[in-house]
Each structure stands twice: as structure tokens, then as C-alpha cells.
Design an enzyme around this catalytic site. Sequence first.
Site, PDB file in Angstrom:
ATOM      1  N   TYR A  56       0.840  -1.190   0.000  1.00 14.21           N
ATOM      2  CA  TYR A  56       0.000   0.000   0.000  1.00 14.21           C
ATOM      3  C   TYR A  56       0.880   1.247   0.000  1.00 14.21           C
ATOM      4  O   TYR A  56       1.602   1.523   0.967  1.00 14.21           O
ATOM      5  CB  TYR A  56      -0.915   0.032   1.218  1.00 14.21           C
ATOM      6  CG  TYR A  56      -1.908  -1.104   1.298  1.00 14.21           C
ATOM      7  CD1 TYR A  56      -2.287  -1.822   0.165  1.00 14.21           C
ATOM      8  CD2 TYR A  56      -2.489  -1.457   2.509  1.00 14.21           C
ATOM      9  CE1 TYR A  56      -3.206  -2.862   0.244  1.00 14.21           C
ATOM     10  CE2 TYR A  56      -3.413  -2.489   2.600  1.00 14.21           C
ATOM     11  CZ  TYR A  56      -3.756  -3.194   1.462  1.00 14.21           C
ATOM     12  OH  TYR A  56      -4.670  -4.228   1.543  1.00 14.21           O
ATOM     13  N   PRO A 215     -15.561  -4.140   3.300  1.00 17.56           N
ATOM     14  CA  PRO A 215     -16.875  -4.466   3.862  1.00 17.56           C
ATOM     15  C   PRO A 215     -17.951  -3.438   3.530  1.00 17.56           C
ATOM     16  O   PRO A 215     -19.143  -3.710   3.698  1.00 17.56           O
ATOM     17  CB  PRO A 215     -16.612  -4.525   5.371  1.00 17.56           C
ATOM     18  CG  PRO A 215     -15.471  -3.574   5.572  1.00 17.56           C
ATOM     19  CD  PRO A 215     -14.596  -3.772   4.359  1.00 17.56           C
ATOM     20  N   LEU A 216     -17.510  -2.262   3.069  1.00 22.71           N
ATOM     21  CA  LEU A 216     -18.462  -1.236   2.627  1.00 22.71           C
ATOM     22  C   LEU A 216     -18.456  -1.103   1.107  1.00 22.71           C
ATOM     23  O   LEU A 216     -18.802  -0.056   0.560  1.00 22.71           O
ATOM     24  CB  LEU A 216     -18.131   0.108   3.286  1.00 22.71           C
ATOM     25  CG  LEU A 216     -18.278   0.135   4.810  1.00 22.71           C
ATOM     26  CD1 LEU A 216     -17.863   1.491   5.377  1.00 22.71           C
ATOM     27  CD2 LEU A 216     -19.708  -0.211   5.232  1.00 22.71           C
ATOM     28  N   GLY A 217     -18.057  -2.182   0.424  1.00 24.09           N
ATOM     29  CA  GLY A 217     -18.067  -2.167  -1.036  1.00 24.09           C
ATOM     30  C   GLY A 217     -17.190  -1.083  -1.612  1.00 24.09           C
ATOM     31  O   GLY A 217     -17.600  -0.353  -2.529  1.00 24.09           O
ATOM     32  N   GLY A 219     -16.457   1.629  -0.322  1.00 26.29           N
ATOM     33  CA  GLY A 219     -17.098   2.915  -0.054  1.00 26.29           C
ATOM     34  C   GLY A 219     -18.490   3.053  -0.638  1.00 26.29           C
ATOM     35  O   GLY A 219     -19.251   3.929  -0.221  1.00 26.29           O
ATOM     36  N   PHE A 220     -18.831   2.200  -1.589  1.00 23.05           N
ATOM     37  CA  PHE A 220     -20.121   2.339  -2.263  1.00 23.05           C
ATOM     38  C   PHE A 220     -21.296   2.247  -1.296  1.00 23.05           C
ATOM     39  O   PHE A 220     -22.278   2.989  -1.407  1.00 23.05           O
ATOM     40  CB  PHE A 220     -20.278   1.279  -3.350  1.00 23.05           C
ATOM     41  CG  PHE A 220     -21.662   1.219  -3.919  1.00 23.05           C
ATOM     42  CD1 PHE A 220     -22.075   2.154  -4.857  1.00 23.05           C
ATOM     43  CD2 PHE A 220     -22.571   0.259  -3.490  1.00 23.05           C
ATOM     44  CE1 PHE A 220     -23.375   2.128  -5.351  1.00 23.05           C
ATOM     45  CE2 PHE A 220     -23.862   0.223  -3.990  1.00 23.05           C
ATOM     46  CZ  PHE A 220     -24.266   1.166  -4.920  1.00 23.05           C
TER      47      PHE A 220
END
Length: 327
Positions: A56, A215-217, A219-220
Site C-alpha cells: 500500500y 466491507p463497505l463495497g 465505499g459504495f
Amino acid sequence: MTKTRNLGGLDVPAIGFGAMVLSPGMYGAIDDDRALSALTAAIDAGGTFIDTSDAYGDDGHNEKLIGRAIRTRRDEVTVATKFGLRLGDGADPHPLDVGFAFEQLLVNAEPKYVREYAESSLRNLGTDVIDLYYLHFPDPQVPIEDTVGAMAELVADGKVRHLGVCNVTARELRRAYDVHPIAAVQTEWSMWRPIDPELLDVARELGVGVVPWSPLGAGFLTGTVQALDKDDFRNNAPRFDAASLKANNASYDALQSLAADLGVTRSQLALAWLLHQDPAVVPIPGSRTPAHIVENLAAADITLHPDTLERIDAVLARLKPVGGTLL
């Protein structure tokens, strides 16, 4: 719901913090001061299970950033990092086809490089031990048993406390576990991407914790992504092109009424739903905004009634994302 969970012998907060978003080039530009403020907010709020990777950012940027943040707080945090995508000196690149967002990755998880990867991460993080050390992707040219065998030597030497694997199949998880106990398997899982049921079954059988990434797609599922910066890696995923994003936002708006009825945010709904799938699930959402970090961590306090879970699942069964998957 308990605020702590156990990943194959490693106790961690029920919701961790994914630090990938704090390096430039992931979700657009960001400076180190803002990134360090986010890390401090996460630790202060109890998000002390911090996930990173040597891949990263450039030259170990993300690990170095975390090292700065935990310099005087090392005993407060559980640090997880990964290896295999940032190649060691002389390591041959092994192509790995992973799908839409990246098309092809170059990996090298040959046993002879594993110690070098770990020692580099230890320097970057400014610590003498890694709490949870993951193989980032299985190397198609190296048996996973060989890689995990080299990782096990790091445990024996006290440089690593627990081992994990990422983005593996159920069979690969079992093969890895046969060499050395695996504390956690990291895989994409959210309301936007179901987990492979066979992988979940094997993890449960072996007592391996599941750490959903994205886990939030990506950010979606926050409901706030309308457009992307030009430097955002999500531009590589068809699911986030303009037409797909518009269609997906319209479709998944059905989650908004569910969240409103429960008095929670869409992000909290998505995280609480994951936590209710299994007691050994620990999602690692990432954010650059302290208020959002605190909001995400508070999802660990939300209890969803079985009737509510049935209602959520009924809505999700009708939603079909446009544009493929992230991987």
C-alpha cells in the site's frame, strides 16, 4: 453484541481499521497529516486492530505511516500486514489474473523471500513483532504449503505472532492450515459481494476467523459515492464507471429506508449485518474522516433482530450489482 472477537486465538476489536485508504493513489490524493489524524482517531475510538500491507503506497508508505502513529502506543494496537505484492530484490514477477479492478497482479511468495519481506515490514512499522502476518495473494507458481512453511519459521523465531492468508479458495485455506494454524482468512465480503460459502464453511470447521476486506463495497455502501477523483484506484473497476455507479446507486438506495427505520447510517447497517453473519467475523472498513471512523466502529454496538435480518436479506436478494466485482 460483544465488542471484541477472537480470530483463531487472537483477540481483537469487533471492527478493525483498514489503513489502505490512507496512502495516495488508493482513494485519491491525501497528505500524511490527514492520514495520521485518521489513525489517531481510530486508535482513540477503539479501532486498534489496524490492517495494512507492504504494497500500500510507494516504498512501504502505509506501513511507515502506521509506524509513526503507533510509535508511543504500540501496546494499544494489534497490527496486521501482508506480503507478496511488493517484490523483493531479484524476485521474479509471477503474473496473477484477479479480475476487473486490477486485471493482473505481479506476485512472488517464494519461501526464500518471505523473511526478507517480514523484516522490511518490521522496519517500516518500527516494531519487533507483527501480530498477524498475511500472505496477500497465493502465488500461482508456488505451492501455498511452501509459503506458509516459511511464514511458520517467523512464528518460531518470534518475529510474527499469528498467520493469515488472503484471497484464497477453501481448498487453499485447508492446505495452508495443514502446515500451520491460520488465525484469519481475509476475503472480499459485503452486501455488495457474497463470500464463497465453501470458504466460510472451511473457516468455521478449522476455527479460522474471517476478516472481510472492502466491507463497505469500496465505499459504495455508504451511499455517498457519486463520482471519483482521477487518481482513485476504483476507476479501474467497471462497477464504478459512471453508468454502472448511477445504476448501482439507484438500486441500492433501498438500503436507505432500512437504515432509517433502524436509526443507523447505511455504513453502520452494512457493518452490523456482517457482524451478525458469524461470531468470528471482523470487518476492516477504512476511512479518512475521523467522524466516519467513529461512526463505523459504533456499528459493533448494534443488535439486529432476526426479523430485521430476514428483511435485510430479502432486500439484498433483489439487488444485483452492475459492472462485475472488484476482484
